[in-house]
Design a protein around this motif. Structure first.
Motif, PDB file in Angstrom:
ATOM      1  N   GLY A 124       0.768  -1.244   0.000  1.00 44.42           N
ATOM      2  CA  GLY A 124       0.000   0.000   0.000  1.00 44.42           C
ATOM      3  C   GLY A 124       0.791   1.281   0.000  1.00 44.42           C
ATOM      4  N   ILE A 125       1.583   1.513   1.036  1.00 34.26           N
ATOM      5  CA  ILE A 125       2.209   2.818   1.190  1.00 34.26           C
ATOM      6  C   ILE A 125       3.301   3.032   0.140  1.00 34.26           C
ATOM      7  CG2 ILE A 125       3.899   2.104   2.941  1.00 34.26           C
ATOM      8  CD1 ILE A 125       1.854   5.292   2.959  1.00 34.26           C
ATOM      9  N   LEU A 126       3.942   1.930  -0.278  1.00 34.20           N
ATOM     10  CA  LEU A 126       4.943   2.057  -1.341  1.00 34.20           C
ATOM     11  C   LEU A 126       4.285   2.443  -2.649  1.00 34.20           C
ATOM     12  CD1 LEU A 126       7.494  -0.823  -0.873  1.00 34.20           C
ATOM     13  CD2 LEU A 126       7.856   1.598  -0.631  1.00 34.20           C
ATOM     14  N   TYR A 127       3.067   1.951  -2.847  1.00 36.86           N
ATOM     15  CA  TYR A 127       2.310   2.323  -4.048  1.00 36.86           C
ATOM     16  C   TYR A 127       2.086   3.833  -4.073  1.00 36.86           C
ATOM     17  CZ  TYR A 127      -1.765   2.877  -7.038  1.00 36.86           C
ATOM     18  OH  TYR A 127      -2.645   3.312  -7.983  1.00 36.86           O
ATOM     19  N   VAL A 128       1.662   4.370  -2.922  1.00 38.67           N
ATOM     20  CA  VAL A 128       1.467   5.821  -2.830  1.00 38.67           C
ATOM     21  C   VAL A 128       2.759   6.539  -3.196  1.00 38.67           C
ATOM     22  CG1 VAL A 128       1.007   7.719  -1.264  1.00 38.67           C
ATOM     23  CG2 VAL A 128      -0.314   5.636  -1.085  1.00 38.67           C
ATOM     24  N   ILE A 174       9.312   5.707   6.818  1.00 40.30           N
ATOM     25  CA  ILE A 174       9.899   4.468   7.337  1.00 40.30           C
ATOM     26  C   ILE A 174       9.623   4.335   8.831  1.00 40.30           C
ATOM     27  CG2 ILE A 174      12.084   3.299   7.761  1.00 40.30           C
ATOM     28  CD1 ILE A 174      13.048   4.297   5.099  1.00 40.30           C
ATOM     29  N   ALA A 175       9.676   5.466   9.562  1.00 39.91           N
ATOM     30  CA  ALA A 175       9.410   5.416  11.001  1.00 39.91           C
ATOM     31  C   ALA A 175       7.996   4.898  11.268  1.00 39.91           C
ATOM     32  CB  ALA A 175       9.607   6.798  11.606  1.00 39.91           C
ATOM     33  N   VAL A 176       7.027   5.369  10.465  1.00 40.32           N
ATOM     34  CA  VAL A 176       5.646   4.890  10.629  1.00 40.32           C
ATOM     35  C   VAL A 176       5.565   3.404  10.336  1.00 40.32           C
ATOM     36  CG1 VAL A 176       3.296   5.114   9.768  1.00 40.32           C
ATOM     37  CG2 VAL A 176       4.711   7.121   9.990  1.00 40.32           C
ATOM     38  N   LEU A 177       6.277   2.977   9.295  1.00 43.15           N
ATOM     39  CA  LEU A 177       6.244   1.568   8.919  1.00 43.15           C
ATOM     40  C   LEU A 177       6.823   0.700  10.019  1.00 43.15           C
ATOM     41  CD1 LEU A 177       7.235   1.720   5.178  1.00 43.15           C
ATOM     42  CD2 LEU A 177       5.005   1.779   6.249  1.00 43.15           C
ATOM     43  N   MET A 178       7.870   1.198  10.683  1.00 41.65           N
ATOM     44  CA  MET A 178       8.458   0.409  11.769  1.00 41.65           C
ATOM     45  C   MET A 178       7.484   0.275  12.930  1.00 41.65           C
ATOM     46  SD  MET A 178      12.495   1.251  11.887  1.00 41.65           S
ATOM     47  CE  MET A 178      12.336   2.986  12.106  1.00 41.65           C
ATOM     48  N   LEU A 179       6.677   1.317  13.144  1.00 45.50           N
ATOM     49  CA  LEU A 179       5.695   1.252  14.228  1.00 45.50           C
ATOM     50  C   LEU A 179       4.643   0.185  13.958  1.00 45.50           C
ATOM     51  CD1 LEU A 179       4.854   4.929  15.180  1.00 45.50           C
ATOM     52  CD2 LEU A 179       5.829   3.180  16.640  1.00 45.50           C
ATOM     53  N   THR A 180       4.141   0.158  12.722  1.00 46.41           N
ATOM     54  CA  THR A 180       3.047  -0.761  12.420  1.00 46.41           C
ATOM     55  C   THR A 180       3.543  -2.116  11.936  1.00 46.41           C
ATOM     56  OG1 THR A 180       2.928   0.300  10.293  1.00 46.41           O
ATOM     57  CG2 THR A 180       1.295   0.953  11.888  1.00 46.41           C
ATOM     58  N   GLY A 181       4.735  -2.137  11.343  1.00 46.38           N
ATOM     59  CA  GLY A 181       5.259  -3.408  10.862  1.00 46.38           C
ATOM     60  C   GLY A 181       4.573  -3.913   9.618  1.00 46.38           C
ATOM     61  N   SER A 182       3.896  -3.033   8.892  1.00 48.86           N
ATOM     62  CA  SER A 182       3.254  -3.470   7.656  1.00 48.86           C
ATOM     63  C   SER A 182       3.158  -2.297   6.694  1.00 48.86           C
ATOM     64  CB  SER A 182       1.870  -4.015   7.939  1.00 48.86           C
ATOM     65  OG  SER A 182       1.206  -4.283   6.734  1.00 48.86           O
ATOM     66  N   LEU A 183       3.140  -2.631   5.397  1.00 47.40           N
ATOM     67  CA  LEU A 183       2.994  -1.580   4.394  1.00 47.40           C
ATOM     68  C   LEU A 183       1.543  -1.402   4.000  1.00 47.40           C
ATOM     69  CD1 LEU A 183       5.886  -2.590   1.993  1.00 47.40           C
ATOM     70  CD2 LEU A 183       5.919  -0.759   3.625  1.00 47.40           C
ATOM     71  N   ALA A 343      13.664   3.508  15.701  1.00 43.47           N
ATOM     72  CA  ALA A 343      14.109   2.118  15.659  1.00 43.47           C
ATOM     73  C   ALA A 343      14.689   1.693  16.998  1.00 43.47           C
ATOM     74  CB  ALA A 343      15.150   1.952  14.554  1.00 43.47           C
ATOM     75  N   LEU A 344      15.518   2.572  17.592  1.00 40.21           N
ATOM     76  CA  LEU A 344      16.149   2.241  18.877  1.00 40.21           C
ATOM     77  C   LEU A 344      15.085   2.051  19.954  1.00 40.21           C
ATOM     78  CD1 LEU A 344      19.292   4.545  18.984  1.00 40.21           C
ATOM     79  CD2 LEU A 344      19.193   2.061  18.769  1.00 40.21           C
ATOM     80  N   VAL A 345      14.108   2.949  20.000  1.00 33.49           N
ATOM     81  CA  VAL A 345      13.079   2.854  21.042  1.00 33.49           C
ATOM     82  C   VAL A 345      12.268   1.577  20.865  1.00 33.49           C
ATOM     83  CG1 VAL A 345      10.960   3.916  21.891  1.00 33.49           C
ATOM     84  CG2 VAL A 345      12.942   5.322  21.407  1.00 33.49           C
ATOM     85  N   ILE A 346      11.944   1.249  19.607  1.00 29.83           N
ATOM     86  CA  ILE A 346      11.176   0.028  19.365  1.00 29.83           C
ATOM     87  C   ILE A 346      11.966  -1.189  19.834  1.00 29.83           C
ATOM     88  CG2 ILE A 346      10.262  -1.475  17.554  1.00 29.83           C
ATOM     89  CD1 ILE A 346       9.448   1.035  16.050  1.00 29.83           C
ATOM     90  N   LEU A 347      13.263  -1.207  19.504  1.00 25.03           N
ATOM     91  CA  LEU A 347      14.115  -2.333  19.915  1.00 25.03           C
ATOM     92  C   LEU A 347      14.191  -2.423  21.442  1.00 25.03           C
ATOM     93  CD1 LEU A 347      17.290  -2.589  17.698  1.00 25.03           C
ATOM     94  CD2 LEU A 347      15.564  -4.319  18.145  1.00 25.03           C
ATOM     95  N   TRP A 348      14.341  -1.281  22.068  1.00 25.51           N
ATOM     96  CA  TRP A 348      14.511  -1.219  23.517  1.00 25.51           C
ATOM     97  C   TRP A 348      13.235  -1.700  24.218  1.00 25.51           C
ATOM     98  CZ3 TRP A 348      12.912   2.865  27.213  1.00 25.51           C
ATOM     99  CH2 TRP A 348      13.489   2.682  28.463  1.00 25.51           C
TER     100      TRP A 348
END
Lengths: 351, 166
Positions: A124-128, A174-183, A343-348
């Protein structure tokens, strides 16, 4: 109803949806021109258009009629095919993005569950992002085919500006994508549906995205391709009649669609704030909830369109070197930093 | 003929037709447009194979970025106005013969390659989707992936250094 191994009801359903969305974008773009004039008038302490119909509400129709009936001029020294292709591409790329946006929760028609989304693709988001990156061609081809120095300069300005700001836009996404884990757009909205909106986690990302959206839609303070005092009229200088209309229209459609995308990515999409939709659906039925969620999304998107206009009539235009400086030396490092910290906060948090 | 085959043939015709347009058109801007259409057709093929990620990245990177740079160069240098000088007639004939020889060799080579029963998975398999592709890239192929990313970074820095000299 199967014929040639194709589910025809599915096709009809999608066609109706596409027609509805295109019509909606057109109507919103039409009344956005009216809105723009009214907002400008309000900010400049004027009344604005008030002659055609009550409160001047028929003004967009009058404008459209005027554009349609104006004489169509194609410059002699232009390359005709590309000259016509330019506004066409601008319009098509403006409308294409709406395909992957979830416009509301799903409806029940007969025994069918109809999602209010044309294509829930995996990317989805890559299409946009892909369609946005194609938006350059409308401006570039139109400006070049006009065979006019001013148009060419404007086209090159527009293209370099859009290519530069795409980078920062992609990085903030990319930050949003890391939060949701899906495109997938539906997943991005679904994650916010039952939890907190992304804006809470990504305020900086949103600001970067918003600035880039302003630049991508060629709006003030980034409207250098149309800088009247330097380039006469910009890349659509040689255009007349409805071809010019398409260029101007495409800008408003872009504004509306980018408002919708910002609402979808950062402000919960069609989520009605402080309301449990599942509970509401038991009281008034799913179809009404779908309508309400759709209206919520529209309200959010139109708010962003209003902010775009507000900015246009408040802030002066950048100089071109300032624009490049902001894009490459401020926004990209900021977006990178935002991405790394997210990314760091998500990992932590996961450990 | 089912819908997948129909789409395949339509896309193939578009791809080859626009690829021919790249070579035959006199105006370089039309060549660039032909190349863009070719990329789209190839992306369509990727989607038929359910490689959605590859399809969209193909469009973003090639059609959205690299071709814009091509257009930039062509528009700024105004190449379209330059009239092409006619080449020697013998040169053209020799070129045609050499080209067909190469074509023959290619056909001969491809004829002998082993073609397995299932050449391509149409619409099934999810290796082309983002999740599975990412997992493969960051587990099985992590070292080549990292090396190529370092290569890209060095190319980027190199271009900045070259650009700064002037």
């Amino acid at each position: 109803m199967y014929l040639l191994a194709i589910d025809w009801i599915f096709i009809i359903e999608k066609l109706v949806l596409i027609a509805a969305i295109v019509t909606l974008s057109m109507v919103v773009a039409m009344y956005a021109t009216y809105g723009e004039r009214k907002v400008a008038a309000f900010i400049q302490d004027r009344i604005g258009p008030n002659r055609a119909g009550p409160f001047g509400l028929l003004q967009p129709l009058a404008d459209g009629g005027k554009l349609f009936f104006k004489e169509e001029i194609i410059p002699l020294a232009s390359s005709k095919f590309l000259f016509i292709l330019g506004p066409l591409l601008a319009m098509v790329t403006a409308l294409l993005t709406s395909a992957v946006i979830p416009w509301g929760s799903s409806m029940n028609i007969g025994s069918r569950v109809v999602p209010l989304q044309v294509a829930d693709v995996n990317i989805g988001i890559l299409y946009v992002f892909g369609v946005v990156s194609l938006g350059v061609y409308g401006i570039m081809l139109g400006g070049w085919a006009s065979n006019n120095k001013f148009s060419l300069l404007a086209a090159i300005r527009g293209a370099s500006q859009m290519v530069s700001y795409e980078l920062a836009m992609g990085l903030s996404l990319i930050a949003v994508l890391m939060l949701t884990g899906s495109l997938q757009m539906s997943v991005i909205v679904g994650e916010q549906y039952n939890a907190v909106w992304n804006i809470v986690y990504q305020p900086i990302g949103f600001i970067i995205f918003f600035i880039c959206a302003l630049a991508e839609t060629n709006r003030t303070p980034f409207d250098l391709p149309e800088a009247e005092n330097e380039l006469n009229f910009g890349y659509h200088q040689e255009y007349s009649s409805m071809k010019l209309g398409f260029y101007l229209f495409a800008e408003y459609i872009n504004m509306f669609i980018s408002g919708v995308i910002m609402a979808t990515l950062y402000f919960g999409g069609y989520d009605i704030p402080f309301v449990n939709e599942a509970n509401l659906a038991q009281h008034i039925g799913e179809n009404w909830v779908a309508l309400l969620t759709f209206l919520t999304l529209m309200a959010k998107a139109l708010f962003f369109v209003f902010v775009f206009m507000w900015i246009r009539w408040t802030i002066p235009r950048f100089r071109f070197d300032q624009l490049m400086h902001l894009g490459w030396k401020r926004l990209i490092p900021l977006a990178l930093l935002n991405m790394v910290i997210t990314a760091l906060v998500i990992l932590w948090l996961k450990k | 003929m089912n819908i997948t085959q129909l789409l395949f043939w339509v896309l193939t015709v578009i791809a080859i037709g626009s690829a021919l347009m790249i070579v035959t058109s006199k105006n370089p801007v039309y060549s660039v447009l032909g190349l863009i259409v070719t990329f789209f057709a190839i992306s369509g093929h990727y989607i038929l194979m359910n490689a959605q990620f590859l399809a969209i990245v193909n469009i973003i990177v090639y059609a959205g970025a690299i071709m814009v740079l091509f257009l930039f160069v062509i528009m700024l240098m105004n190449l379209s106005k330059a009239t092409e000088t006619l080449k020697n007639k013998w040169l053209q004939i020799v070129g045609a013969i050499a080209g067909s020889c190469l074509f023959l060799v290619l056909i001969a080579a491809l004829k002998n390659t082993e073609v397995k029963q299932n050449l391509v998975e149409m619409g099934t398999g999810d290796i082309g989707l983002v999740k599975s592709l990412g997992r493969e890239l960051f587990t099985t192929f992590v070292i080549p992936f990292e090396i190529s990313s370092v290569l890209f970074l060095s190319a980027m820095i190199g271009s900045v250094v070259i650009g700064k000299k002037e």
